[in-house]
Design an enzyme around this catalytic site. Structure first.
Site, PDB file in Angstrom:
ATOM      1  CD  GLN A 223      -2.611  -1.267   2.628  1.00  0.00           C
ATOM      2  OE1 GLN A 223      -2.761  -2.345   3.171  1.00  0.00           O
ATOM      3  NE2 GLN A 223      -3.121  -0.155   3.134  1.00  0.00           N
ATOM      4  NE  ARG A 373     -13.007  -0.038   4.801  1.00  0.00           N
ATOM      5  CZ  ARG A 373     -13.696  -0.498   3.784  1.00  0.00           C
ATOM      6  NH1 ARG A 373     -13.776  -1.787   3.576  1.00  0.00           N
ATOM      7  NH2 ARG A 373     -14.310   0.304   2.970  1.00  0.00           N
ATOM      8  CB  CYS A 374      -8.781   1.396  12.008  1.00  0.00           C
ATOM      9  SG  CYS A 374      -8.336   2.154  13.556  1.00  0.00           S
ATOM     10  CD  GLU A 743      -8.878   4.307   7.805  1.00  0.00           C
ATOM     11  OE1 GLU A 743      -7.852   3.848   7.336  1.00  0.00           O
ATOM     12  OE2 GLU A 743      -8.911   5.210   8.648  1.00  0.00           O
TER      13      GLU A 743
END
Lengths: 788, 167, 290
Positions: A223, A373-374, A743
């Site tokens: 990523q 996802r945070c 998120e």
């Protein structure tokens, strides 16, 4: 007169433009790492430890070397010769690439088998025999600091215990004083479970070292390709792989969710082997390896307290955390923030007193602590505050919606300084919650619930009104290994008015090829369909820190707008020259400049671009290109109001999510369809830890659910039909007023679900259940309270 | 010991010598270089490897290549005919039924059989019908919408709106 | 995840298959649907030397009513059971159970014979077959023999199938009118093995008296279990809340579940009771509509 197309016609901001990238994915033409095949490519498979803590007595590779096709078996001793057996983590801790003497967690890499085919590599892996001497592992983080606990990190000189660091925020003395004198204090012990991103594509790479040119091309599931290139150079610079000799390519990524930020040992081994043998080496992990060894997320044990008045005013909060980091601190956090953004845990409420502290410890579990996802531990923070808000409402017998409405920060009070020092940029929490309550029919549901309770039926309504903190981040505070957390955009417009735009981020499904094009289209007036977006190749894209923590839109999205504005400024000069007027006499609307008072005299952006190559003013640089490295002045603070309705089968504990309404405020919206898609996906990743997912270890450190048969990723049947909507309060400091959204739903959904379930069970005196809340857990809670 | 098999893939006949243990998904991806079929797990849980074998959706990670001898396989690469997208492919694109795209080929292959057996499925039937395919990105709402859209298109009915619906 | 190398045989007749099984003995495994075996081979928990693939043998896949029996070929796929109108009419339990087995793609491959012959108490068909009083037909070198379902499941992953025998057919007696059947399992998510599963078939006479009852339990015992005392608690009397409660209690007492990620022993026993109660109601409802 040149008539501009409308924003909608050019695919500008605010429109549900269909995604540009889809055409390849729906025809099987996505290009993922495992699709890469290079001439002479070798395959790598990894021998992993069956034990959580053991001495390696001997690694016998003889039989493995006899397997047809096996060309090498690499151990820690081999890497040690090149000083490649250790690597730094993102948190400046250290991690073994391959062990030389001790394994620290089950499924840790022990040796790598290199072969001419995937099948031969697997056969070779089976044939490697390792003698271990088992040791008693430390699994329970609460026992890791016991005086008799073995010190795990004997590699660290002088280390006398398993404590990693202590962190705190807020005002301890003031908080203690408020708690001591408060009418009401509520307290719960909660665990935010260790979970896994489980992206459907696992991790992998093809390391391709060219000996002749001393150049490495690394295709990998990352990523953050640029940061990874720098890390590789830091790890391998001493053997001659300096940064200009490294090209990292992140092709299509089959989901990331934070799990593809870290550098895993497999990547480093593949590079080392390719470097030594001069051939490309492919490593693709299995799902079991992915679940068992790759970075986990969460795993915070939190003692949460809230103090308030008996009529429902929140006065203070206090959180004490024990963080289980596994064998090393490999969290993916900004360097100065060991607990990430946990200090957002004061929530959406107007009070001024809070204290929080965290102790991190080592255990014999896999390392990790990724921002799944945070935005760096915000999920843990939001769960703590939102659970406690409901807990407080329950204690004083007030409706949790009313309690929230009375305690919310008011929209006119933004920018608002939180008790831990964050400056919330904007929000309208009342409006969001009202909209969610209207959509779900809140007060009717409460009536229905009262009726059902009389009949002994279990129905619950749960709320979560959270504040997120994303877009890391301003360079004064935010860096990873010293590199500031800006992000970048480079726009190059070709003579015919079509463009290519490159970014330091990397989409893993977020739709950047579409949304970045929309931002540029809106700013420049060039149709989105004529803007090609490229990311993921460090040789071509400008440097950036990558895509995670909902930072792409807040950082690179802003960079896209800023770079576009630089181009508009240049366009103004060219237009003035072409129209023979002064710059001040020109008016801009996306797509053209026209002369004030003489709108028939105008130049389209395409004409201006063409002129920049063919007829630019003397003394001006030719071409039409701009680059911007965006350093955000503040973080952005998306928020949401979520309401969940559950029905519980009292006999089985079965939980049915009947309704789930999510109202998000992510500021200005670039593409409503994509934003909604992000929210849907995040909500399913929110119900997952709330009701299904947790990595479970026994007392010997064996993982009990290391495959997708037992690690329960929700299917379309478990996932409810989500109902979503939004309110919009633009970010005042972001160039396009956007805040980021990826998120919010993952962060906001778990407490809404947990609150709904606890609400259903509250008549029996149940005040808290740890997620994941399973039917068996509900049944036991009811049983323990004598309800069944 | 290698086995000779003859298998028709996307209409093209191949005669191959394969190891008996060669998994069908590896034959497709690595022998025939059709990389649209993906691998997401080891336990036939995720469905990313779904293809059609004689018209039935199967998980090609849990079938041996030798078992495909004499069979006809369809993979995602052959779903669009002469560049024309199938109703499902169009449905996924128009309804934002995908994010990262990794599960998408398997989803489309599975939904192809679902609609062949049940041209007008309810939402509930669609959800159960794709329960062997995991998607980590979309939350499934828009996949369901995509299948409903494709069903309507195949039945020649008016197409449902592809605009996102908000509360 | 890749299996160890093996020899692959794909016989075209039953005789040939049986011969191969005899030839290779312990080293051979039968490959039917393969959705239990191949994952175990990929994880290298199973490493057979020889695979005898019976998928190309004609005559092993059918659903036919004959001589008062429903005959189901051992190679009949789950998806065929799921969509069989003939089965749905007489045995609604098949729609219940197949929907809950794994997922649609797996059901396109998985076979009823494989589901039974695997001898796994976590599989769903064993309990159903117990409730329906099925007979298993095993074919070996000496010809075919009938094995009553109560004599079929032996121990952990073991059945009455002898070495060299293939499960070729299942025969289920067609019940009289007034019969209904139902199956349900609690699962952590769709496609999971049962936390607890219960199959019930019940026959109620015109006089309201329960004439016959079959109750099978899934995954709450080392072997698939018939809830004998529960059946007896129902037979010979009208169905009452009391007799149903008794049946539920007995089943929960007589099973022997072990605690695992799906739940504690106590939870599973309690769920057996709940499901026995619910499935008796469901089966009885269907009986009264039949």
């Amino acid at each position: 007169m040149n008539k501009c197309k409308t924003s909608k016609e050019i695919g500008g901001m605010g429109h549900s433009l269909k995604r540009k990238e889809d055409i390849r994915f729906i025809q099987g033409k996505g290009h993922y790492v495992d699709d890469i095949k290079l001439p002479g490519m070798l395959y790598m498979d990894i021998v992993r430890s069956p034990y959580a803590y053991a001495k390696i007595k001997k690694i016998n590779i003889e039989e493995a070397m006899k397997v047809p096709g096996v060309v090498a078996v690499v151990t820690g001793r081999d890497l040690e010769k090149y000083n490649l057996h250790w690597m730094p983590t993102l948190m400046s801790d250290t991690q073994m690439v391959l062990p030389t003497d001790t394994v620290m967690y089950q499924a840790q890499e022990v040796a790598a088998v290199i072969a001419t085919s995937r099948y031969a590599a697997r056969d070779g892996r089976e044939a490697v025999k390792v003698d271990y001497e088992k040791m008693k592992p430390v699994i329970d983080p609460y026992k890791s600091m016991d005086p008799d606990a073995p010190v795990l990190r004997t590699d660290k000189a002088g280390k006398k215990d398993n404590h990693i660091w202590h962190w705190e925020a807020g005002d301890k003395a003031k908080t203690e004083a408020v708690f001591a004198s408060a009418d009401v204090v509520v307290k719960e012990q909660m665990h935010i479970p260790r979970i896994h991103v489980a992206s459907i594509e696992t991790c992998g790479c093809v390391a391709d070292y060219d000996k002749i040119n001393n150049h490495l091309t690394m295709y990998m599931t990352t990523q953050a390709p640029h940061a990874i290139r720098t890390v590789i150079a830091l790890v391998a610079g001493h053997v001659g792989l300096t940064e200009e000799k490294i090209r990292v390519i992140s092709p299509d990524i089959g989901g990331g969710f934070g799990g593809k930020v870290p550098v895993y040992p497999g990547y480093v081994i593949a590079i080392a082997v390719s470097f030594l043998v001069g051939k490309p080496v492919k490593w693709i992990e299995d799902r079991s390896e992915n679940l068992q060894a790759d970075s986990f997320a969460r795993d915070y044990h939190i003692t949460a307290e809230m103090a308030g008045t008996k009529d429902g005013k929140i006065l203070a909060t206090r959180f004490k955390i024990l963080a289980d980091h596994g064998y090393t601190d490999a969290s993916a956090n900004p360097s100065k923030f060991p607990t990430g953004m946990f200090s957002i845990a004061t929530g959406s409420y107007d009070y001024d007193t809070s204290y929080m502290e965290c102790d991190a410890v080592y255990t014999n579990k896999p390392p990790g602590g990724v921002a799944y996802r945070c935005s760096f531990r915000v999920t843990e923070a939001v769960h703590a505050i939102e659970r406690m808000t409901d807990r407080f409402a329950l204690e004083i017998g007030k409706d949790p919606a009313d309690l929230r409405m009375e305690n919310f920060i008011k929209k006119e009070d933004f920018p608002w300084k939180s008790p831990t020092g964050w400056i919330y940029d904007s929000g309208d929490y009342h409006k969001g919650l009202l909209k969610a309550m209207d959509a779900v029919g809140y007060w009717e549901l409460r009536k229905e619930q009262a009726e059902k309770r009389k009949k002994g039926e279990l129905m619950g309504i749960g709320l979560s009104t959270f504040t997120e903190i994303v877009g890391a981040g301003p360079s004064k505070d935010f860096d990873i290994l010293g590199i500031k957390m800006f992000d970048s955009a480079e726009i190059r417009v070709h003579p015919t008015g079509k463009a290519i735009a490159r970014f330091g981020t990397k989409s893993q499904g977020q739709g950047h090829e579409t949304t970045y094009a929309q931002i540029i289209a809106e700013e420049l007036g060039i149709p989105a369909e004529n803007i090609q977006v490229e990311e993921g190749d460090t040789d071509t894209a400008p440097y950036g820190l990558g895509t995670y923590a909902s930072r792409s839109t807040p950082t690179a999205g802003a960079a896209a707008a800023m770079a576009s504005r630089k181009l508009v400024a240049k366009a103004r000069k060219i237009a003035a020259y072409l129209l023979e007027v002064s710059e001040e006499d020109l008016e801009w609307e996306p797509g053209k400049f026209w002369v004030k008072g003489a709108p028939e005299k105008s130049k389209t952006i395409q004409e201006i671009v063409f002129a920049s190559y063919t007829n630019h003013p003397q003394g001006m640089e030719a071409g039409f290109e701009a680059t911007h490295y965006y350093d955000p002045p503040n973080l952005t603070f998306p928020s949401g109001a979520y309401i969940c309705v559950v029905d519980i089968d009292k006999e089985t504990g079965g939980i049915h999510v009947r309704r789930f309404v999510a109202i998000d405020d992510c500021g200005n919206i670039i593409n409503p369809m994509i934003v909604q898609g992000q929210v849907h996906g995040g909500l399913t990743q929110g119900i997952a830890p709330a009701m299904y997912e947790e990595l479970i270890y026994d007392e010997d450190g064996n993982i009990l659910n290391g495959t997708l048969m037992d690690y329960l990723v929700p299917t379309a049947v478990e996932s409810p039909s989500w109902e979503t909507g939004h309110v919009i309060t633009p970010s005042p400091h972001h160039p396009i007023g956007a805040k980021g959204v990826g998120e919010s739903p993952t962060v906001g959904a778990p407490p809404a679900i947990a609150n709904a379930i606890v609400d259903a069970l509250s008549p029996f005196g149940i005040t808290h259940l740890d997620i994941p809340i399973t039917p068996a857990k509900v049944w036991k809670a009811l049983k323990d309270k004598g309800a069944i | 010991m290698l086995k000779e098999i003859t298998v028709t893939v996307n209409g093209e006949k191949h005669t191959l010598e394969v190891e008996p243990r060669l998994l069908l998904v590896h034959m497709i991806r690595e022998v025939l270089n059709l990389t649209g079929t993906h691998i997401g797990c080891d336990t036939s849980s995720c469905g990313a490897c779904t293809i059609l074998m004689d018209g039935k959706s199967i998980k090609s990670c849990t079938v041996l290549a030798v078992q495909a001898n004499g069979k006809s396989l369809t993979t995602i690469e052959a779903v669009a005919v002469n560049g024309e997208l199938s109703a499902l492919q169009e449905g996924f694109k128009e309804n934002h039924g995908l994010h990262c795209g990794f599960c998408t080929p398997g989803m489309i292959m599975r939904a192809t059989e679902l609609l062949a057996n049940n041209p007008n499925p309810t939402e509930e039937e669609i959800r159960w019908g794709i329960s062997g395919n995991l998607c980590r990105c979309t939350g499934y709402n828009n996949i369901v919408k995509a299948v409903i859209y494709a069903g309507a298109k195949m039945r020649g009915e008016e197409l449902p709106s592809t605009e996102p619906q908000f509360v | 995840m890749i299996p160890q190398s093996f020899q692959y045989e794909s016989p075209g007749t039953l005789e040939e298959a049986i011969k191969l099984l005899h030839q290779y003995g312990e080293e051979a495994k039968i490959l039917s649907g393969g959705h239990s075996l191949i994952p175990m081979m990929k994880l290298r928990f199973a490493t057979p030397e020889v695979l005898v693939d019976i998928n190309n043998i004609p005559g092993l896949s059918h659903i036919v009513e004959e001589n008062g029996k429903m005959k189901i070929g051992g190679l009949t796929r789950e998806s065929e059971l799921e969509h069989s109108a003939a089965l749905a009419k007489i045995f609604p339990i098949f729609k219940d159970v197949t929907k809950l087995i794994a997922d649609p793609q797996v059901r396109n491959r998985g076979t009823i014979g494989g589901n039974l012959a695997h001898g796994d108490a976590a599989n769903d068909h064993p309990a159903v077959m117990l409730a329906l009083n099925a007979t298993v037909i095993a074919t070996g070198a000496e010809g075919s023999r009938e094995i009553p379902i109560d004599e079929f499941f032996f121990g952990f992953y073991s059945t009455a199938l002898q070495f060299g025998e293939i499960l070729t057919e299942i025969q289920i007696p067609i019940p009289p009118t007034g019969t209904g059947s139902a199956y349900h399992k609690l699962e952590r998510k769709v496609g999971d093995y049962a936390t607890a599963g219960v199959a019930v078939q019940i026959t109620i006479g015109d006089d309201g008296i329960v004439k016959a009852a079959g109750i099978g339990l899934t995954n709450v015992n080392p072997t698939p279990l018939r809830a004998v005392r529960s059946e007896q608690a129902l037979i010979g009397k009208p169905l009452t809340e009391h007799s149903i409660a008794e049946a539920a209690l007995y089943a929960s007492e007589d099973c022997s579940p072990s605690a695992d990620l799906r739940g504690s022993e106590e939870y599973k026993r309690a769920m057996v009771a709940v499901l026995v109660k619910r499935m008796i109601h469901e089966a009885a409802n269907r009986a009264s509509n039949n």
